[in-house]
Motif scaffolding. Structure first.
Motif, PDB file in Angstrom:
ATOM      1  N   UNK A   1       0.833  -1.197   0.000  1.00 26.58           N
ATOM      2  CA  UNK A   1       0.000   0.000   0.000  1.00 26.58           C
ATOM      3  C   UNK A   1       0.874   1.256   0.000  1.00 26.58           C
ATOM      4  N   UNK A   2       1.901   1.264   0.876  1.00 27.09           N
ATOM      5  CA  UNK A   2       2.791   2.416   0.953  1.00 27.09           C
ATOM      6  C   UNK A   2       3.459   2.667  -0.389  1.00 27.09           C
ATOM      7  N   UNK A   3       3.879   1.573  -1.029  1.00 31.39           N
ATOM      8  CA  UNK A   3       4.534   1.700  -2.329  1.00 31.39           C
ATOM      9  C   UNK A   3       3.592   2.364  -3.329  1.00 31.39           C
TER      10      UNK A   3
ATOM     11  N   UNK B 111     -11.527   5.088  -2.197  1.00 30.40           N
ATOM     12  CA  UNK B 111     -11.504   3.692  -1.741  1.00 30.40           C
ATOM     13  C   UNK B 111     -11.299   3.584  -0.221  1.00 30.40           C
ATOM     14  N   UNK B 112     -10.295   4.265   0.388  1.00 34.97           N
ATOM     15  CA  UNK B 112     -10.173   4.171   1.847  1.00 34.97           C
ATOM     16  C   UNK B 112     -11.424   4.655   2.582  1.00 34.97           C
TER      17      UNK B 112
ATOM     18  N   UNK C  82     -13.726   2.317   5.139  1.00 37.05           N
ATOM     19  CA  UNK C  82     -14.149   2.635   6.503  1.00 37.05           C
ATOM     20  C   UNK C  82     -15.670   2.614   6.594  1.00 37.05           C
ATOM     21  N   UNK C  83     -16.302   3.257   5.629  1.00 32.33           N
ATOM     22  CA  UNK C  83     -17.765   3.291   5.654  1.00 32.33           C
ATOM     23  C   UNK C  83     -18.352   1.887   5.551  1.00 32.33           C
ATOM     24  N   UNK C  84     -17.820   1.091   4.632  1.00 30.28           N
ATOM     25  CA  UNK C  84     -18.368  -0.247   4.400  1.00 30.28           C
ATOM     26  C   UNK C  84     -18.224  -1.119   5.633  1.00 30.28           C
ATOM     27  N   UNK C  85     -17.048  -1.033   6.266  1.00 31.93           N
ATOM     28  CA  UNK C  85     -16.817  -1.812   7.487  1.00 31.93           C
ATOM     29  C   UNK C  85     -17.793  -1.383   8.576  1.00 31.93           C
ATOM     30  N   UNK C  86     -17.896  -0.066   8.758  1.00 32.94           N
ATOM     31  CA  UNK C  86     -18.765   0.446   9.814  1.00 32.94           C
ATOM     32  C   UNK C  86     -20.203   0.021   9.563  1.00 32.94           C
ATOM     33  N   UNK C  87     -20.642   0.161   8.309  1.00 36.66           N
ATOM     34  CA  UNK C  87     -22.029  -0.165   7.991  1.00 36.66           C
ATOM     35  C   UNK C  87     -22.292  -1.656   8.188  1.00 36.66           C
TER      36      UNK C  87
ATOM     37  N   UNK D 111     -14.371  -2.171  -5.490  1.00 31.46           N
ATOM     38  CA  UNK D 111     -14.591  -0.748  -5.265  1.00 31.46           C
ATOM     39  C   UNK D 111     -13.567   0.065  -6.055  1.00 31.46           C
ATOM     40  N   UNK D 112     -12.319  -0.376  -5.998  1.00 35.15           N
ATOM     41  CA  UNK D 112     -11.248   0.315  -6.699  1.00 35.15           C
ATOM     42  C   UNK D 112     -11.450   0.261  -8.213  1.00 35.15           C
TER      43      UNK D 112
END
Lengths: 358, 290
Positions: A30-32, B77-78, B82-87, B210-211
């Protein structure tokens, strides 16, 4: 109780190196990705200098190549004159859609659209001062164009003039007048021809245009879409097209496949340009935006216009790029202006809807 | 014993000709609708050799489109993760009023046309919209700029992670978490030690989908983009522009980038699925050995 809790956590820890390994692998990759992404994102920020002035030109579909050329010429001219660097940016789409975007907040410094009607719409929302059309020569139209035909090589269906389009078995390609500025010109050109041929008889004109649209197998939403349908997908016998689009299609896609047919008469299309007052005042770009538009009328600007098969307003600039002569009627003399033509023909339930739903 | 087992298995399957016909049909279908277009994209992209191909990808406008697409995905995507996990967490592990409504709402972007998804942002943030005049006064640009593109992308892609996780977490039930809590684990410990390991593959798959959509979205982004070259064009929009400019080689070169993204997505997806499929079978074999 407590002991068993510790036991469980001990077992979990036993599993965790495996999980941790995977997670750290994930974090590494991910960092890369982020680093690569950031370096790509930042590269222009480093290279762009602070004295460049961005200038956004919101235009319609067929002018892409014209303004690509013109922007280079204008940037050179402006740098030589003021020692400042201008970076003109382009946005293209259907003329009506582009006007709508400017109204909704697309911050164009200048608009160069297919018809005055679309700029009027922007003016009505207060983004452009009234009387914009009088600010530049020739009703703010630095170039004109017209509607002509593109046919397949050798003209197998012998299409010479508008009357040949309504013959049975001739397949005509034109975009949808509801969504495309170019298609409205096509429609009005056909209507105007029928009026002239029949001594101004509206019902004959209506019949003629109705016949013509019976020969249309598909209505694309924009002029470029129709050109692609005709040229790439090989549909239809004749394409009603902007003059510049027709010549461009021939140049880009082969002189051995198509030829241009210039009818006996057609409509004079006057694509208009304007500075969007509200946005240039916000950006502080009024001076440069006005220079951008008036340079279109200069000799160099007119030469570029002619090179892209538009008809320049200054006659001597056209040398070497002569387009065929034909009788041209204006929308004012035939239809009493855009507002009126729009209300009669293109509103919901207007003449086009009546003809096409039949 | 082995003989009868073998016989039973034979009775359970289709006759050989039917198997063949089904397989051939599937392959023909795949070939026609998947491999042929894919091959067409790459052959068109490389029609004039590698020189023009890399030239098209190195064009400043193309680089700007790649950059914008990466930024859009990197932000949306991030957030959707977070939203998907929370939901999914809220829906599967807790009972509350309006839960069904929330489930339905999460699906909304799937059922709404992408064009409408874009238009709602123009209606809210556009100059003639609700917040437009205020935003304009304070010089915030949302639509026809990068924030609008990111917003539209988030809207279109937000069901993916949640949709992937909800069935998985529902199947898992709450017993393991409840056990962990009873045994004295904190909420975070329970999440990282018990919940996350169980849903990891589903999560990865959701993020991949999602990506892929975030990078490939056309309709919604097209409405809010404003199509300014080198500024607000994402990769799919850039492909359309190049195609409309009769620059077919460049259009397909950029399209091949998106196709490669799809292929990579497919590879990662089958990898996670393969892993997921392997694990239970090992456990099953272990049980058999015992």
């Amino acid at each position: 109780m407590k002991a068993s809790g510790q036991k469980t956590s001990g077992r979990n820890q036993g599993r965790s190196p495996h999980i941790d390994g995977k997670i750290s692998q994930l974090i590494k990759s991910f960092t890369l990705t982020v680093l690569i992404g950031l370096s790509i994102m930042l590269s222009p920020l480093i290279s762009a200098s602070s004295d460049t002035v961005p200038l956004l030109n919101v235009s319609y579909d067929p002018t892409r190549e014209l303004y690509q050329d013109y922007n280079k010429a204008f940037a050179g001219y402006w740098e030589a004159k003021t020692h400042r660097i201008v970076e003109p940016r382009q946005s293209h789409g259907g003329s009506g859609k582009q006007a709508r975007s400017v109204i909704d907040g697309l911050e164009a410094d200048v608009v160069t659209l297919a018809l005055a009607y679309d700029i009027d719409e922007i003016q009505e929302k207060g983004l452009i001062q009234p009387g914009w059309q009088k600010r530049l020569p020739n009703n703010s139209a630095p170039y004109t164009s017209t509607i002509i035909f593109l046919v397949r090589k050798g003209n197998p269906k012998e299409i010479k003039d508008w009357k040949d389009l309504v013959k049975p078995g001739v397949s005509v390609i034109t975009p949808n007048p509801k969504t495309s500025g170019g298609a409205r010109w096509n429609y009005l050109a056909a209507w105007g021809y029928a009026l002239k041929e029949n001594g101004g008889d509206e019902s004959k004109a209506r019949e003629f245009v109705g016949q013509l649209f019976k020969n249309v197998p598909v209505l694309d939403s924009g002029a470029r879409g129709s050109t692609t349908t005709f040229v790439q997908r090989g549909m239809g016998d004749v394409l009603l097209a902007w003059e510049n689009e027709a010549y461009l299609a021939i140049n880009e896609l082969g002189k051995d496949k198509f030829e241009v047919v210039t009818p006996s008469m057609s409509i004079l299309a006057e694509p208009t340009v304007a500075v969007v007052d509200k946005y240039v005042d916000k950006h502080g770009t009024r001076e440069i935006a006005e220079a951008y538009l008036s340079y279109l009328y200069s000799d160099e600007g007119q030469r570029i216009v002619a090179r892209h098969y538009y008809r320049p307003v200054s006659k001597d600039a056209a040398t070497g790029f002569k387009l065929p002569e034909l009788k041209l009627f204006t929308i004012e003399e035939q239809f009493g202006g855009w507002q009126k033509a729009h209300k009669t023909h293109f509103v919901d339930g207007g003449t086009f809807d009546q003809i096409y739903s039949k | 014993m082995t003989n009868s087992q073998y016989k039973r298995r034979e009775n359970l399957t289709e006759p050989v000709p039917v198997q063949w016909i089904l397989a051939i049909l599937a392959i023909l279908f795949l070939g026609l609708f998947l491999f042929l277009p894919l091959a067409a994209v790459f052959s068109q992209a490389l029609a004039k050799g590698f020189g023009p191909y890399f030239e098209a990808l190195g064009n400043p406008d193309a680089l700007a489109a790649i950059r914008l697409t990466l930024i859009t995905a990197a932000v949306s995507v991030p957030l959707n993760l977070v939203f998907g996990l929370a939901a999914a967490w809220a829906i599967t592990k807790f009972d509350f009023r309006g839960k069904n409504l929330l489930v339905t709402m999460i699906d909304l972007p799937f059922s709404v046309s992408p064009v409408i998804s874009g238009l709602i942002f123009v209606l809210i943030f556009g100059l003639q919209g609700w917040m437009g005049p205020w935003l304009n006064e304070h010089s915030f640009k949302i639509v026809f700029a990068v924030p609008g593109i990111i917003l539209a992308t988030i809207f279109v892609t937000f069901p993916f992670v949640a949709r992937e996780l909800i069935p998985l977490m529902e199947a898992q039930g709450r017993e393991e978490e409840e056990a962990a809590l009873v045994l004295g684990a904190s909420g975070l410990q329970t999440f990282f030690r018990v919940t996350l390991p169980g849903i990891r593959e589903g999560l990865v798959y959701g993020v991949i989908l999602c990506n892929a959509r975030a990078m490939g979205e056309f309709g919604a982004v097209s409405v809010v983009s404003g199509h300014i070259r080198g500024l607000t064009n994402t990769l799919p929009l850039h492909v359309e522009i190049l195609y409309n400019e009769y620059d077919f080689t460049a259009a397909f070169a950029v399209a091949s980038l998106l196709a490669m993204l799809a292929l990579a997505t497919l590879a990662v997806k089958s990898l996670t699925q393969w892993k997921r499929a392997r694990r239970p079978s090992i456990e099953f074999e272990e049980a058999l050995v015992r």
